[in-house]
Write an enzyme that holds these catalytic residues in place. Sequence first.
Site, PDB file in Angstrom:
ATOM      1  N   GLU A 120       4.385 -16.574   0.835  1.00  0.00           N
ATOM      2  CA  GLU A 120       5.656 -16.037   1.306  1.00  0.00           C
ATOM      3  C   GLU A 120       5.511 -15.241   2.589  1.00  0.00           C
ATOM      4  OE1 GLU A 120       6.504 -13.639  -2.088  1.00  0.00           O
ATOM      5  OE2 GLU A 120       5.846 -11.839  -1.052  1.00  0.00           O
ATOM      6  N   CYS A 148      -7.132  -5.923  -6.520  1.00  0.00           N
ATOM      7  CA  CYS A 148      -6.718  -4.519  -6.620  1.00  0.00           C
ATOM      8  C   CYS A 148      -5.789  -4.388  -7.829  1.00  0.00           C
ATOM      9  CB  CYS A 148      -6.015  -4.080  -5.338  1.00  0.00           C
ATOM     10  SG  CYS A 148      -7.096  -4.219  -3.897  1.00  0.00           S
ATOM     11  N   CYS A 378       7.065  -8.691  -2.099  1.00  0.00           N
ATOM     12  CA  CYS A 378       5.754  -9.148  -1.648  1.00  0.00           C
ATOM     13  C   CYS A 378       4.897  -9.585  -2.825  1.00  0.00           C
ATOM     14  CB  CYS A 378       5.042  -8.047  -0.852  1.00  0.00           C
ATOM     15  SG  CYS A 378       5.447  -8.122   0.876  1.00  0.00           S
TER      16      CYS A 378
HETATM   17 FE1  SF4 Z   1      -5.965  -5.896  -2.758  1.00  0.00          FE
HETATM   18 FE2  SF4 Z   1      -3.665  -7.252  -2.948  1.00  0.00          FE
HETATM   19 FE3  SF4 Z   1      -4.633  -6.615  -0.507  1.00  0.00          FE
HETATM   20 FE4  SF4 Z   1      -5.847  -8.473  -2.043  1.00  0.00          FE
HETATM   21  S1  SF4 Z   1      -3.784  -8.600  -1.191  1.00  0.00           S
HETATM   22  S2  SF4 Z   1      -6.865  -6.827  -0.941  1.00  0.00           S
HETATM   23  S3  SF4 Z   1      -5.586  -7.677  -4.113  1.00  0.00           S
HETATM   24  S4  SF4 Z   1      -3.934  -5.196  -2.090  1.00  0.00           S
END
Ligand code: SF4
Length: 410
Positions: A120, A148, A378
Amino acid sequence: MSTEVLAASATDVQQASASAPAQSATAEKVNLLGMSRPQMEKFFEDLGEKKFRAGQVMKWIHQFFVTDFAEMTNISGKLREKLEKICEIKAPEVVHKNYSKDGTRKWVFRVGDGEGSLVETVLIPAEDKTGSRKTLCISSQVGCALDCSFCSTGKQGFQRDLTQAEIIGQLWMANYSYMEDVPVIERERSVTNVVMMGMGEPLLNYDAVLNAMRIMLDDFAYGMSKRRVTLSTSGVVPKIDQLAQDIDVALAISLHATNNELRDELVPINKKYPLEQLIAACQRYISKDGNESARKHVTIEYVMLDGVNDHPEHAQQMIKLLKNLPSKINLIPFNPFPHAPYGRSSRNRIISFQKTLSDAGFVCTIRQTRGDDIDAACGQLVGQVADRTRRAEQWKKKVAAQNEIIRSQG
Ligand code: SF4
Ligand code: SAH
């Protein structure tokens, strides 16, 4: 969650696909959309053509949003025919688009062959003292390997890197969306700012992201100001140093925790590159070239998680951590998603966190959330659209299988 997305009908999805530039039947053609100028110059030289043709073609693609070589009137008929045979200009397929009344625009693209995967892109308009801004939030990967704990993209696991054409294609499509009905010669670029803050970790798809950003800055393409192109990373330290060598763009760091113990839990890449190393890399990134550089400061992103990282002591730790780093802090109210293990900090908590940092002399802003919450979209918009298609079940199974593979590989 965007109610407009949920309210859209299956017909919208088909209409959105129909408005994307024509998809070529022959997969082998070279897609010129994603080539940086040096790459396209080499391509033309290899064809036995003059390299200045690259600049001409890039202007047609990125400034006039032309996908048909026949419209490139300053290129000879013979060369146009040659290009027609072996090349194409192909943006990723739009499977859903949502233009909201407040000016926000969102697209879900299908990337890859066949059923492909979904990514997206979100465009957020804003007015400030410098005038009207249109900021585009671009994705760099399908999913993300870094997992994360507060991020819905991370929960999908890593599926694949986007190509250069798929990355720059998001910017191309956003600009084109304002110009579809405008005669070619009157077309202009509308997007003023880019943030690499969509799905994925841009520094783990380094070459494609670097070349796409070069196209953003190139006067023969988007000619964007380097201060208006921002790469956001969760902290891939060696790549931050490499970026400093390769390009001058603004850097944002997803900090989210002010001590290693908590950051190891929230942003697992911290176990590999702990805070001391990350802050030192940011200090190295700051340019000595004075005002002209995009690297005068770094932006620190800090998601506000209720009862987790929003205590007064965390604000005090942040003051110590950032004391020798020119930085601007952006507090992001957490956007919940299904089964998220966190809640959003209260407004009062966020404001008092901000006050502590401001009182200590930091520029500290709170990211605005809107009625049709952009950040909430997001990483989640993809899920909502996928749920609405007949392929939803297959898609979910595929994601689960891929995540299983990643988990089993540790
Ligand atoms: Fe962390 Fe999400 Fe960024 Fe990947 S997209 S580094 S999981 S915050
Ligand atoms: N991988 C890069 C860029 C994409 S994430 C990075 O991590 O920086 C873009 C920003 O959105 C990051 O600061 C990320 O931490 C933040 N983010 C991710 N999930 C979020 C959520 N649920 N609520 C608020 N911000 C979130």
